[in-house]
Design an enzyme around this catalytic site. Structure first.
Site, short mmCIF file in Angstrom:
data_model
loop_
_atom_site.label_atom_id
_atom_site.label_comp_id
_atom_site.label_asym_id
_atom_site.label_seq_id
_atom_site.Cartn_x
_atom_site.Cartn_y
_atom_site.Cartn_z
CB SER A 232 -0.92 0.00 1.22
OG SER A 232 -1.85 1.04 1.14
CG HIS A 257 -2.54 -1.50 4.87
ND1 HIS A 257 -3.55 -2.43 5.00
CD2 HIS A 257 -3.14 -0.35 4.48
CE1 HIS A 257 -4.70 -1.86 4.69
NE2 HIS A 257 -4.49 -0.60 4.38
CD GLU A 322 -2.90 1.39 -2.82
OE1 GLU A 322 -3.74 0.48 -2.76
OE2 GLU A 322 -1.91 1.46 -2.05
CG HIS A 323 -4.47 5.25 -1.09
ND1 HIS A 323 -3.67 4.19 -0.71
CD2 HIS A 323 -5.73 4.76 -1.23
CE1 HIS A 323 -4.42 3.10 -0.63
NE2 HIS A 323 -5.66 3.41 -0.94
#
EC number: 1.1.1.23
Length: 427
Positions: A232, A257, A322-323
């Site tokens: 992540s 994570h 990703e974010h």
């Protein structure tokens, strides 16, 4: 977290953007052996591998409907209500993604069009391990349901006490048709090849560990897959008006994570950088998953101090996270400066976990820089397109000479003949 300064090129070089392939030669060899055994031995191989890797002796693979009902009955109403609210949001967002067929008859005697058809059977992988992910069930299953997939098969590895009841409740709410208690590379192999109990599917979606990711890579082509996901990632862009406590909390939400997770703050404010660092140290102390988050922050976390707002976006677009959180004043003004990001969170109150669980957009996202060319999981991933044409003789007559010329230039005389033969009786 290491604080970095310098020019854009210096910062990118220092950052040494990692592309995590999520595989290794040793794992690849093991996975190929596992796949071959499942291909030849079917269910028996699944029983053997589940005993070996999960320490669970199974007598059947499919989870009975009664067990699913019983699991749902054990779940507290407040959780089921939260799950239902998330389901409504996810469905309302993804329903807007539906593609539509079209028919074009603008030219006389010519009909052209496109059909959109759902995949017949989809396999959804849900991880086991130290944490349960009922939200992952919703995010993978609901777009497939909206697309019209008729048969959704879920696999998940069993624990000592069977499958996590929250995962089963989520699967029932989402509308999964069949659930099998098998995981790992052997579970992926079963979905790709089929066994006596588990059907062969058209596509496999869902996250997993390095063995699952490698198995998905190996079976791609025999079946479709969603993507190969790495650890992540989050990048937060922040100016001097941002709240350091909010930034720290959001960075830690990804760091917990996995020790390989990447949490990066890019800011134009040295004060925000220092205060965020202090907040991270403070908030880490109260985290149940402190060891994981701390290792991630220490080894993969970065704070980058950029000279200008434009530099912040230049660096971020190269990372392709990703974010992405944009904690800048008037964040909507910057939306079109974002070229490469899986999911985008605008403003101080659009926290990343909002997207993970509840807002509606999918949380299955491209990682490791692949947001430059991949998209989040969506309804279109569970459909396929077919084009169709219909010509009258008169319409073909107008275009036959051009078609024949193109075919002959490519040396494909049979192609040319297939057009010419339809008009030979006229000569």
């Amino acid at each position: 977290m290491k604080i970095l300064t310098g020019t854009v090129n210096e910062l990118l070089n220092e950052l040494k953007i990692e592309t995590d392939t999520n595989t290794s030669i040793q794992v690849e060899t093991e996975v190929k052996t596992i796949i071959e055994k499942v291909k030849t031995a079917g269910d028996q191989a699944l029983f053997d591998f589940t005993s070996k890797f999960d320490g669970v002796g199974l007598t059947e693979l499919r989870v009975p409907a009664a067990d699913i009902q019983a699991a749902s009955a054990k779940i507290e109403p407040a959780f089921l209500d939260a799950l239902q609210q998330a389901k409504v949001n996810i469905e309302s967002f993804h329903s807007k993604q539906k593609q539509h067929a079209f028919l074009d008859s603008e030219k006389d005697g010519v009909i052209r069009g496109q059909l959109i058809r759902p995949l017949e059977t989809v396999g959804v992988y849900v991880p086991g391990g130290t944490a349960a992910y009922p939200s992952s069930v919703l995010m993978n299953v609901l777009p497939a349901k909206i697309a019209g997939v008729k048969r959704i098969v879920m696999i998940t590895p069993p624990g000592e006490n069977g499958i996590n009841p929250y995962v089963l409740a989520s699967a029932q709410l989402a509308g999964v048709d069949e659930i099998y208690q098998v995981g790992g590379a052997h579970g992926i192999a079963a979905l790709a090849h089929g066994t006596e109990s588990i059907p062969k599917v058209d596509k496999i979606v869902g996250p997993g560990n390095i063995y699952v990711a490698t198995a998905k890579r190996e079976v791609f082509g025999l079946v479709d897959i969603d993507m190969i996901a790495g650890p992540s990632e989050i990048v937060v862009l922040a100016d001097e008006n941002a709240n350091p406590a909010f930034i720290a909390a959001d960075l830690l939400s990804q760091a917990e994570h996995d020790i390989l997770a990447r949490a990066i703050l890019i800011t134009t404010s040295k004060k925000i950088a220092e205060e965020t660092q202090n907040e991270i140290d403070k908030q880490l102390e109260n985290l149940p998953r402190k060891a994981i988050a701390q290792k991630s922050i220490e080894t993969r976390g970065k704070i980058i101090i950029a000279a200008t707002t434009q530099e912040m976006f230049d660096i971020m677009n190269e990372i392709a996270p990703e974010h992405l959180e944009v904690q800048l004043e008037n964040p909507m003004n910057y939306l079109y400066q974002i070229k490469n990001a899986g999911s985008i969170f605008l403003g101080s109150y659009a926290s990343e976990p909002l997207g993970d669980y509840f807002a509606g957009p999918n949380h299955v996202l491209p990682t490791s820089g692949t947001a430059k060319f991949f998209s989040p999981l969506g309804v279109e991933d569970f459909t396929k397109r077919s084009a169709f044409i219909s010509y009258t003789k008169e319409a073909l007559a107008k275009e036959k000479d051009a078609i024949v010329l193109l075919a002959k230039k490519e040396g494909l005389d049979a192609h040319a003949k297939a057009i010419q033969i339809r008009f030979e009786e006229e000569n």
